[in-house]
Write a protein that holds these residues in place. Structure first.
Motif, PDB file in Angstrom:
ATOM      1  N   LYS A   1     -52.590  57.231 -35.369  1.00 19.23           N
ATOM      2  CA  LYS A   1     -53.744  56.951 -35.065  1.00 19.23           C
ATOM      3  C   LYS A   1     -54.396  57.335 -35.769  1.00 19.23           C
ATOM      4  CE  LYS A   1     -53.620  54.939 -32.443  1.00 19.23           C
ATOM      5  NZ  LYS A   1     -54.072  53.299 -31.689  1.00 19.23           N
ATOM      6  N   LEU A   2     -56.126  56.547 -35.069  1.00 19.64           N
ATOM      7  CA  LEU A   2     -56.994  56.755 -35.763  1.00 19.64           C
ATOM      8  C   LEU A   2     -58.627  56.823 -35.026  1.00 19.64           C
ATOM      9  CD1 LEU A   2     -57.159  55.838 -39.394  1.00 19.64           C
ATOM     10  CD2 LEU A   2     -57.041  58.267 -39.106  1.00 19.64           C
ATOM     11  N   THR A   3     -59.781  57.614 -35.242  1.00 18.55           N
ATOM     12  CA  THR A   3     -60.579  57.101 -34.034  1.00 18.55           C
ATOM     13  C   THR A   3     -61.470  55.974 -34.685  1.00 18.55           C
ATOM     14  OG1 THR A   3     -62.253  58.647 -35.041  1.00 18.55           O
ATOM     15  CG2 THR A   3     -61.278  59.281 -33.534  1.00 18.55           C
ATOM     16  N   PRO A   4     -61.439  54.729 -34.102  1.00 17.29           N
ATOM     17  CA  PRO A   4     -62.534  53.735 -35.131  1.00 17.29           C
ATOM     18  C   PRO A   4     -63.318  54.068 -36.240  1.00 17.29           C
ATOM     19  CG  PRO A   4     -62.368  53.324 -32.439  1.00 17.29           C
ATOM     20  CD  PRO A   4     -61.828  54.445 -32.850  1.00 17.29           C
ATOM     21  N   PRO A   5     -64.250  55.178 -36.072  1.00 19.55           N
ATOM     22  CA  PRO A   5     -65.741  55.437 -36.853  1.00 19.55           C
ATOM     23  C   PRO A   5     -64.526  55.606 -38.207  1.00 19.55           C
ATOM     24  CG  PRO A   5     -66.151  56.184 -34.646  1.00 19.55           C
ATOM     25  CD  PRO A   5     -64.796  55.943 -34.870  1.00 19.55           C
ATOM     26  N   ILE A   6     -63.287  56.707 -37.796  1.00 22.79           N
ATOM     27  CA  ILE A   6     -63.394  57.805 -39.317  1.00 22.79           C
ATOM     28  C   ILE A   6     -62.007  55.855 -39.990  1.00 22.79           C
ATOM     29  CG2 ILE A   6     -61.332  58.504 -39.982  1.00 22.79           C
ATOM     30  CD1 ILE A   6     -61.908  60.264 -38.135  1.00 22.79           C
ATOM     31  N   ALA A   7     -61.384  55.131 -39.043  1.00 25.20           N
ATOM     32  CA  ALA A   7     -60.996  54.371 -39.902  1.00 25.20           C
ATOM     33  C   ALA A   7     -61.702  53.377 -40.555  1.00 25.20           C
ATOM     34  CB  ALA A   7     -60.236  53.781 -38.521  1.00 25.20           C
ATOM     35  N   GLN A   8     -63.140  53.226 -40.309  1.00 26.91           N
ATOM     36  CA  GLN A   8     -63.954  52.246 -41.055  1.00 26.91           C
ATOM     37  C   GLN A   8     -63.848  52.577 -42.254  1.00 26.91           C
ATOM     38  OE1 GLN A   8     -67.732  51.717 -38.644  1.00 26.91           O
ATOM     39  NE2 GLN A   8     -65.777  50.426 -36.730  1.00 26.91           N
ATOM     40  N   GLN A   9     -63.696  54.550 -42.190  1.00 26.03           N
ATOM     41  CA  GLN A   9     -64.088  54.749 -44.197  1.00 26.03           C
ATOM     42  C   GLN A   9     -62.820  54.484 -45.664  1.00 26.03           C
ATOM     43  OE1 GLN A   9     -64.428  58.975 -43.713  1.00 26.03           O
ATOM     44  NE2 GLN A   9     -65.547  58.677 -41.470  1.00 26.03           N
ATOM     45  N   PHE A  10     -61.905  53.776 -44.396  1.00 26.19           N
ATOM     46  CA  PHE A  10     -60.843  53.296 -45.168  1.00 26.19           C
ATOM     47  C   PHE A  10     -59.981  51.951 -45.223  1.00 26.19           C
ATOM     48  CE2 PHE A  10     -59.813  57.674 -43.665  1.00 26.19           C
ATOM     49  CZ  PHE A  10     -60.048  58.189 -45.021  1.00 26.19           C
ATOM     50  N   PRO A  11     -60.854  50.971 -45.403  1.00 26.30           N
ATOM     51  CA  PRO A  11     -60.926  49.524 -45.523  1.00 26.30           C
ATOM     52  C   PRO A  11     -59.128  49.235 -46.449  1.00 26.30           C
ATOM     53  CG  PRO A  11     -63.046  50.075 -46.718  1.00 26.30           C
ATOM     54  CD  PRO A  11     -62.619  51.541 -45.604  1.00 26.30           C
ATOM     55  N   ALA A  12     -59.311  49.649 -47.632  1.00 25.86           N
ATOM     56  CA  ALA A  12     -58.173  49.405 -48.834  1.00 25.86           C
ATOM     57  C   ALA A  12     -57.276  50.066 -47.942  1.00 25.86           C
ATOM     58  CB  ALA A  12     -58.887  50.309 -50.400  1.00 25.86           C
ATOM     59  N   LEU A  13     -57.114  50.522 -46.970  1.00 24.65           N
ATOM     60  CA  LEU A  13     -55.625  51.145 -46.676  1.00 24.65           C
ATOM     61  C   LEU A  13     -55.121  50.368 -45.736  1.00 24.65           C
ATOM     62  CD1 LEU A  13     -55.899  55.615 -47.746  1.00 24.65           C
ATOM     63  CD2 LEU A  13     -54.130  53.015 -48.616  1.00 24.65           C
ATOM     64  N   LEU A  14     -56.089  50.217 -44.300  1.00 28.12           N
ATOM     65  CA  LEU A  14     -56.273  50.181 -43.249  1.00 28.12           C
ATOM     66  C   LEU A  14     -55.629  48.399 -43.516  1.00 28.12           C
ATOM     67  CD1 LEU A  14     -57.441  52.431 -42.339  1.00 28.12           C
ATOM     68  CD2 LEU A  14     -57.822  51.113 -40.494  1.00 28.12           C
ATOM     69  N   GLN A  15     -54.646  48.182 -44.592  1.00 28.84           N
ATOM     70  CA  GLN A  15     -54.206  46.787 -44.786  1.00 28.84           C
ATOM     71  C   GLN A  15     -53.327  46.769 -44.933  1.00 28.84           C
ATOM     72  OE1 GLN A  15     -56.852  43.918 -45.486  1.00 28.84           O
ATOM     73  NE2 GLN A  15     -58.344  45.294 -45.630  1.00 28.84           N
ATOM     74  N   THR A  16     -52.159  45.375 -44.415  1.00 32.43           N
ATOM     75  CA  THR A  16     -50.584  45.492 -44.258  1.00 32.43           C
ATOM     76  C   THR A  16     -50.366  45.751 -45.453  1.00 32.43           C
ATOM     77  OG1 THR A  16     -51.125  43.605 -42.635  1.00 32.43           O
ATOM     78  CG2 THR A  16     -48.864  43.851 -43.660  1.00 32.43           C
ATOM     79  N   GLY A  17     -49.495  45.900 -45.632  1.00 34.75           N
ATOM     80  CA  GLY A  17     -48.804  46.541 -47.434  1.00 34.75           C
ATOM     81  C   GLY A  17     -48.988  47.362 -48.451  1.00 34.75           C
ATOM     82  N   ALA A  18     -50.391  48.172 -46.995  1.00 37.70           N
ATOM     83  CA  ALA A  18     -50.427  48.999 -47.945  1.00 37.70           C
ATOM     84  C   ALA A  18     -49.958  50.254 -48.104  1.00 37.70           C
ATOM     85  CB  ALA A  18     -52.063  49.890 -47.816  1.00 37.70           C
ATOM     86  N   ASN A  19     -49.433  51.009 -49.070  1.00 38.58           N
ATOM     87  CA  ASN A  19     -49.298  52.575 -48.702  1.00 38.58           C
ATOM     88  C   ASN A  19     -50.126  53.610 -48.229  1.00 38.58           C
ATOM     89  OD1 ASN A  19     -46.176  51.719 -49.244  1.00 38.58           O
ATOM     90  ND2 ASN A  19     -47.030  51.848 -52.027  1.00 38.58           N
ATOM     91  N   VAL A  20     -49.735  54.414 -47.278  1.00 35.62           N
ATOM     92  CA  VAL A  20     -50.729  55.422 -46.682  1.00 35.62           C
ATOM     93  C   VAL A  20     -49.340  56.672 -46.623  1.00 35.62           C
ATOM     94  CG1 VAL A  20     -52.038  53.490 -45.359  1.00 35.62           C
ATOM     95  CG2 VAL A  20     -50.327  54.415 -44.451  1.00 35.62           C
ATOM     96  N   SER A  21     -50.369  57.619 -46.266  1.00 36.06           N
ATOM     97  CA  SER A  21     -49.956  59.133 -46.154  1.00 36.06           C
ATOM     98  C   SER A  21     -50.805  59.521 -45.066  1.00 36.06           C
ATOM     99  CB  SER A  21     -49.685  60.095 -47.424  1.00 36.06           C
ATOM    100  OG  SER A  21     -49.143  61.004 -47.055  1.00 36.06           O
ATOM    101  N   ALA A  22     -50.247  60.389 -43.737  1.00 35.91           N
ATOM    102  CA  ALA A  22     -51.324  61.044 -43.012  1.00 35.91           C
ATOM    103  C   ALA A  22     -50.440  62.911 -41.938  1.00 35.91           C
ATOM    104  CB  ALA A  22     -51.206  60.058 -41.996  1.00 35.91           C
ATOM    105  N   GLN A  23     -51.358  63.092 -42.007  1.00 40.27           N
ATOM    106  CA  GLN A  23     -50.750  64.682 -41.195  1.00 40.27           C
ATOM    107  C   GLN A  23     -51.421  64.687 -40.113  1.00 40.27           C
ATOM    108  OE1 GLN A  23     -51.860  67.428 -43.719  1.00 40.27           O
ATOM    109  NE2 GLN A  23     -50.501  67.008 -45.317  1.00 40.27           N
ATOM    110  N   GLY A  24     -51.392  64.998 -39.379  1.00 37.11           N
ATOM    111  CA  GLY A  24     -51.843  65.496 -37.784  1.00 37.11           C
ATOM    112  C   GLY A  24     -51.057  66.032 -36.607  1.00 37.11           C
ATOM    113  N   TYR A  25     -51.137  65.689 -35.738  1.00 39.38           N
ATOM    114  CA  TYR A  25     -50.734  66.586 -34.115  1.00 39.38           C
ATOM    115  C   TYR A  25     -49.935  65.023 -33.628  1.00 39.38           C
ATOM    116  CZ  TYR A  25     -52.083  70.833 -35.811  1.00 39.38           C
ATOM    117  OH  TYR A  25     -52.383  71.409 -36.624  1.00 39.38           O
ATOM    118  N   GLY A  26     -48.925  65.074 -33.046  1.00 38.21           N
ATOM    119  CA  GLY A  26     -47.924  64.498 -32.585  1.00 38.21           C
ATOM    120  C   GLY A  26     -46.752  64.285 -32.289  1.00 38.21           C
ATOM    121  N   THR A  27     -45.706  63.871 -31.618  1.00 37.24           N
ATOM    122  CA  THR A  27     -44.786  63.772 -31.194  1.00 37.24           C
ATOM    123  C   THR A  27     -43.686  63.220 -31.839  1.00 37.24           C
ATOM    124  OG1 THR A  27     -44.908  62.399 -29.184  1.00 37.24           O
ATOM    125  CG2 THR A  27     -45.135  64.372 -28.869  1.00 37.24           C
ATOM    126  N   ARG A  28     -42.035  62.976 -31.860  1.00 31.78           N
ATOM    127  CA  ARG A  28     -41.361  62.830 -32.515  1.00 31.78           C
ATOM    128  C   ARG A  28     -40.217  62.743 -31.630  1.00 31.78           C
ATOM    129  NH1 ARG A  28     -40.948  64.167 -37.949  1.00 31.78           N
ATOM    130  NH2 ARG A  28     -42.123  62.356 -38.638  1.00 31.78           N
TER     131      ARG A  28
END
Length: 249
Positions: free
Chosen positions: A193-220
């Protein structure tokens, strides 16, 4: 394919905006806070729906239109708080529902089961469910306001989150209620999950098939992995999303 998460997880937006102060405050004052599981809401009853043959599945209509669809559950999805709040179908559609329906749904159906979903189509072609019925057993869940005690405040939920690192290939781009991108779902079902303003900074990565990496806080947990990102980018090239990073839990 884009998918619209119509029901944002409770407290996650607050965590994204206040993650630095919340994590530092709660970890110092609360320590190892136990995360309790709420009792299933009494306002959602399992009753027999009409026979599946009595309601013909409708084709996907325009965004916002009511529809009924027969689908196969492929994979449950979670939000960063660890609640099951959606599932992917075998044909790639995202079905979303409020988190308070998650415990009853996971008790009622499993991946591979056929279900009938009634709800509304979102901008990305996904389905916001109002009723989910197991076509084999006849049980159904209907979205009603949750009963019982109010949810924990954001600072207590933040104390139960874990520091996570994930990477993979984008299978779905998720969108906020007004249609703006707000995260991705990876091929293995991990939700970033990203906030919409931050997501808009990564147009090339927010595409189906793109390889991405992330760190943050959540659950597994047994249903999947989800996190609110504090760093995002391509593998080996992460961008810190906030000026200060909170201490790791």
């Amino acid at each position: 394919m884009q998918a619209n998460l119509k029901y944002p997880c409770r407290g996650v937006a607050a965590l994204a905006l206040n993650v630095m102060s919340l994590a530092a405050f709660t970890l110092a004052s609360i320590g190892c806070a136990a995360q309790t599981q709420p009792e299933p809401p009494s306002g959602i009853a399992a009753v027999a729906p009409p026979p599946p043959s009595a309601i013909a599945p409708a084709p996907l209509a325009d965004a916002g239109a009511a529809l009924i669809a027969q689908v196969v559950v492929a994979r449950f999805l979670t939000n960063p708080d660890g609640d099951v709040d959606g599932f992917l179908t075998s044909d790639g559609m995202l079905v979303h529902f409020p988190p308070h329906m998650g415990p009853q749904l996971t008790a009622m159906v499993r991946p591979g089961d056929h279900v009938q979903v009634s709800g509304w189509r979102g901008p990305g072609g996904n389905l916001a469910a109002q009723r989910i019925a197991d076509t084999r057993s006849g049980q159904q869940l209907v979205d009603q306001p949750p009963a019982g005690p109010p949810p924990l405040p954001p600072e207590l939920r933040a104390a139960a989150l874990s520091r996570l690192s994930v990477q993979g290939q984008v299978a779905h781009v998720t969108t906020a209620p007004r249609g703006e991108p707000d995260g991705v779902i990876l091929a293995d079902g991990t939700v970033i999950k990203l906030t919409p303003p931050i997501a808009q900074q990564f147009p090339a990565l927010l595409q189906t098939g793109a390889n991405v990496s992330a760190q943050g806080y959540g659950t597994r947990n047994q249903y999947g992995t989800a996190l609110q990102a504090t760093a995002f980018g391509s593998p080996g090239n992460l961008t810190q999303l906030y000026d200060r990073q909170p201490p790791a839990p």
